[in-house]
Motif scaffolding. Structure first.
Motif, PDB file in Angstrom:
ATOM      1  N   TRP A  25       0.820  -1.203   0.000  1.00 12.00           N
ATOM      2  CA  TRP A  25       0.000   0.000   0.000  1.00 12.00           C
ATOM      3  C   TRP A  25       0.863   1.266   0.000  1.00 12.00           C
ATOM      4  N   SER A  29      -3.453   8.805   3.235  1.00 11.33           N
ATOM      5  CA  SER A  29      -4.735   9.111   3.873  1.00 11.33           C
ATOM      6  C   SER A  29      -4.630   9.944   5.143  1.00 11.33           C
ATOM      7  N   ARG A 290     -13.778   7.440  -7.139  1.00  9.63           N
ATOM      8  CA  ARG A 290     -12.351   7.760  -7.280  1.00  9.63           C
ATOM      9  C   ARG A 290     -11.525   7.076  -6.187  1.00  9.63           C
ATOM     10  N   LEU A 294      -8.478   4.195  -6.823  1.00  9.83           N
ATOM     11  CA  LEU A 294      -7.134   4.271  -6.247  1.00  9.83           C
ATOM     12  C   LEU A 294      -6.865   3.080  -5.325  1.00  9.83           C
ATOM     13  N   GLN A 297      -5.704  -0.093  -6.708  1.00 13.20           N
ATOM     14  CA  GLN A 297      -4.302  -0.036  -7.118  1.00 13.20           C
ATOM     15  C   GLN A 297      -3.360   0.122  -5.919  1.00 13.20           C
ATOM     16  N   ILE A 299      -3.545   2.335  -3.371  1.00 12.12           N
ATOM     17  CA  ILE A 299      -3.293   3.702  -2.911  1.00 12.12           C
ATOM     18  C   ILE A 299      -4.451   4.117  -2.019  1.00 12.12           C
ATOM     19  N   VAL A 301      -6.460   6.780   0.167  1.00  9.53           N
ATOM     20  CA  VAL A 301      -6.738   8.193   0.425  1.00  9.53           C
ATOM     21  C   VAL A 301      -7.923   8.259   1.377  1.00  9.53           C
ATOM     22  N   ILE A 312      -6.039  14.017   0.187  1.00 10.17           N
ATOM     23  CA  ILE A 312      -4.921  13.253  -0.347  1.00 10.17           C
ATOM     24  C   ILE A 312      -3.619  13.845   0.184  1.00 10.17           C
ATOM     25  N   ARG A 323       3.775   6.336  -9.128  1.00 12.63           N
ATOM     26  CA  ARG A 323       2.676   5.399  -8.883  1.00 12.63           C
ATOM     27  C   ARG A 323       1.345   6.142  -8.769  1.00 12.63           C
ATOM     28  N   LEU A 324       1.331   7.258  -8.054  1.00 10.33           N
ATOM     29  CA  LEU A 324       0.106   8.044  -7.939  1.00 10.33           C
ATOM     30  C   LEU A 324      -0.303   8.608  -9.302  1.00 10.33           C
ATOM     31  N   ALA A 327      -1.869   5.904 -11.348  1.00  8.34           N
ATOM     32  CA  ALA A 327      -3.186   5.519 -10.835  1.00  8.34           C
ATOM     33  C   ALA A 327      -4.248   6.558 -11.178  1.00  8.34           C
ATOM     34  N   LEU A 328      -3.894   7.820 -11.100  1.00  5.11           N
ATOM     35  CA  LEU A 328      -4.851   8.881 -11.416  1.00  5.11           C
ATOM     36  C   LEU A 328      -5.195   8.918 -12.897  1.00  5.11           C
TER      37      LEU A 328
END
Length: 329
Positions: A25, A29, A290, A294, A297, A299, A301, A312, A323-324, A327-328
Motif C-alpha cells: 500500500w 490518507s 475515485r 485508487l 491499485q 493507494i 486516500v 490526499i 505510482r500516484l 493511478a490517477l
C-alpha cells in the motif's frame, strides 16, 4: 461533518477490504508529513527516570511560540488528549464546531453533555451570540481552509465578554502561511492546541501543547495527572522545537511537494482546494468511485461523505509520485 470518528491511516482495514498485502500500500490518507524530524538517540537516563517539569521544555516552548509569561503552557500526550478533556472543564453548554472538520472535537463535547452545533465558517458570525464555546481548526482539517488571526481574535473578543471560550486547533499550522494566535493566550477564554504529529511527522510520539490562561492549564494538568507525557517525549519535543534549520528545510520541501500534488490532481480532473501543505482537499461528487479506483491499485486516500470529497496526502519518493500519477491517469 462525518457522523463517525474514523481516521486516516487505517491500513489493516484497507488490507482486509481490498485484499492487498499491507506492504504493497501507498498510504496518502493521514495528512502526516512523509518526512519525519530525524530522531536522535535518547540518553539512557531519559528512559530510566521519571520526567521533571523543570527540565527546560517550558522555557523552550515559550521561546518558540513567543509566549508572554502570562500564558500557561502545558505539554500534553498529543493534542488529542487535551481536546477530548477540555469539555470536562465546563458545565454543559452550547458549542460550535467546524463542518466539515476533525470529528473528534464534536464527539468530545457531545460525550460530556454539551449541545454541539455544526457550523460552516460563513455561519459563525450569525451564530456567535448563541454559543458559549467555538472550536476552530486552523488551517482546517480536512479542507485546508485558513482563518485570519484577526478574525479569530474578533470572535474570541465577542465570546469572552460572556465568559465564553475560543478553542483554536493549530495542529496543521506549521505547514501553512497562517499566523498563530498562541501569543494572545493570556486573554481569558482563548485556548490553543499545538501538535508535533503532523508537520514534524512524529504522530507516534504523542506530544503536543495546550496554551491558555495558567489557571485553566493547571486544571488540565490536575485532570491528566502526573507524568502524563513521557520523559522521552518531553526530551524529543524540546529538541525538535529547537531545530530551526530542519524546520525551514521541512517547510520548503512540503511547499514544493504540495505544489506538485496540486498540478497532478488538476491534470486528473480533481482540482484541489486548501492552503495546508500537508494535504490536498478535493471536493468531488464521485469521491467514492475515485477512492475505490485508487484503492484497487493499492493507494489509500481519505474519503469524506458530507460534502463528498477526498483528502490526499503527499507521496515521499519519486517512485510513489509515479505510482500516484499512473493511478490517477
Amino acid at each position: 461533518m462525518q457522523a463517525n470518528n474514523q481516521h486516516g491511516g487505517r491500513l489493516n482495514v484497507a488490507v482486509r477490504r481490498w485484499g492487498i498485502p499491507r506492504h504493497d500500500w501507498l498510504d496518502l490518507s493521514t495528512g502526516i508529513s512523509p518526512w519525519s524530524w530525524p530522531v536522535p538517540p535518547v540518553p539512557e537516563a531519559v528512559w530510566q527516570r521519571l520526567p521533571e517539569e523543570d527540565d527546560g521544555l517550558m522555557t523552550r516552548c515559550r521561546s518558540v511560540f513567543s509566549l508572554p509569561e502570562e500564558v500557561g503552557c502545558l505539554p500534553v500526550p498529543g493534542s488529542q488528549m487535551a481536546l477530548q478533556n477540555l469539555p470536562r472543564l465546563r458545565s454543559p453548554c452550547r458549542v460550535g464546531v467546524p463542518a466539515p472538520g476533525y470529528a473528534e472535537h464534536a464527539l468530545a463535547w457531545s460525550r460530556y453533555g454539551h449541545q454541539v452545533v455544526a457550523l460552516a465558517e460563513s455561519e459563525v458570525d450569525a451564530a456567535l451570540d448563541s454559543l458559549d464555546v467555538l472550536v476552530c481548526i486552523n488551517p482546517n482539517n480536512p479542507t485546508g481552509t485558513l482563518i485570519a488571526a484577526e478574525t479569530l481574535l474578533r470572535w474570541h473578543d465577542q465570546l469572552s465578554r460572556r465568559g465564553g471560550w475560543l478553542v483554536v486547533d493549530e495542529a496543521f499550522l506549521d505547514a501553512s502561511e497562517g499566523a498563530s494566535v498562541a501569543a494572545h493566550c493570556n486573554r481569558r477564554g482563548l485556548l490553543v492546541l499545538r501538535s508535533l504529529g503532523k508537520f514534524y511527522g512524529l504522530a507516534g510520539l504523542r506530544a503536543g501543547l495546550l496554551l491558555g490562561q495558567p489557571a485553566l492549564c493547571e486544571q488540565m494538568h490536575e485532570l491528566l495527572g502526573p507524568w502524563a507525557i513521557s520523559h522521552p517525549a518531553r526530551y524529543l519535543m524540546g529538541a525538535a522545537l529547537a531545530d530551526k534549520d530542519w524546520q525551514q528545510m521541512q517547510k520548503a520541501r512540503l511547499r514544493q511537494a504540495r505544489q506538485r500534488l496540486t498540478v497532478l490532481l488538476a491534470e486528473a480532473g480533481m482540482p484541489p482546494l486548501g492552503v495546508c501543505d500537508l494535504f490536498a482537499w478535493c471536493p468531488l461528487p464521485e469521491a467514492s468511485r475515485r477512492m475505490a479506483i485508487l484503492a484497487r491499485q493499492g493507494i489509500l486516500v481519505r474519503e469524506f461523505m458530507q460534502p463528498a470529497a477526498l483528502r490526499i496526502g503527499l507521496p515521499a519518493s519519486e517512485d510513489d509520485w509515479q505510482r500516484l500519477s499512473h493511478a490517477l491517469s
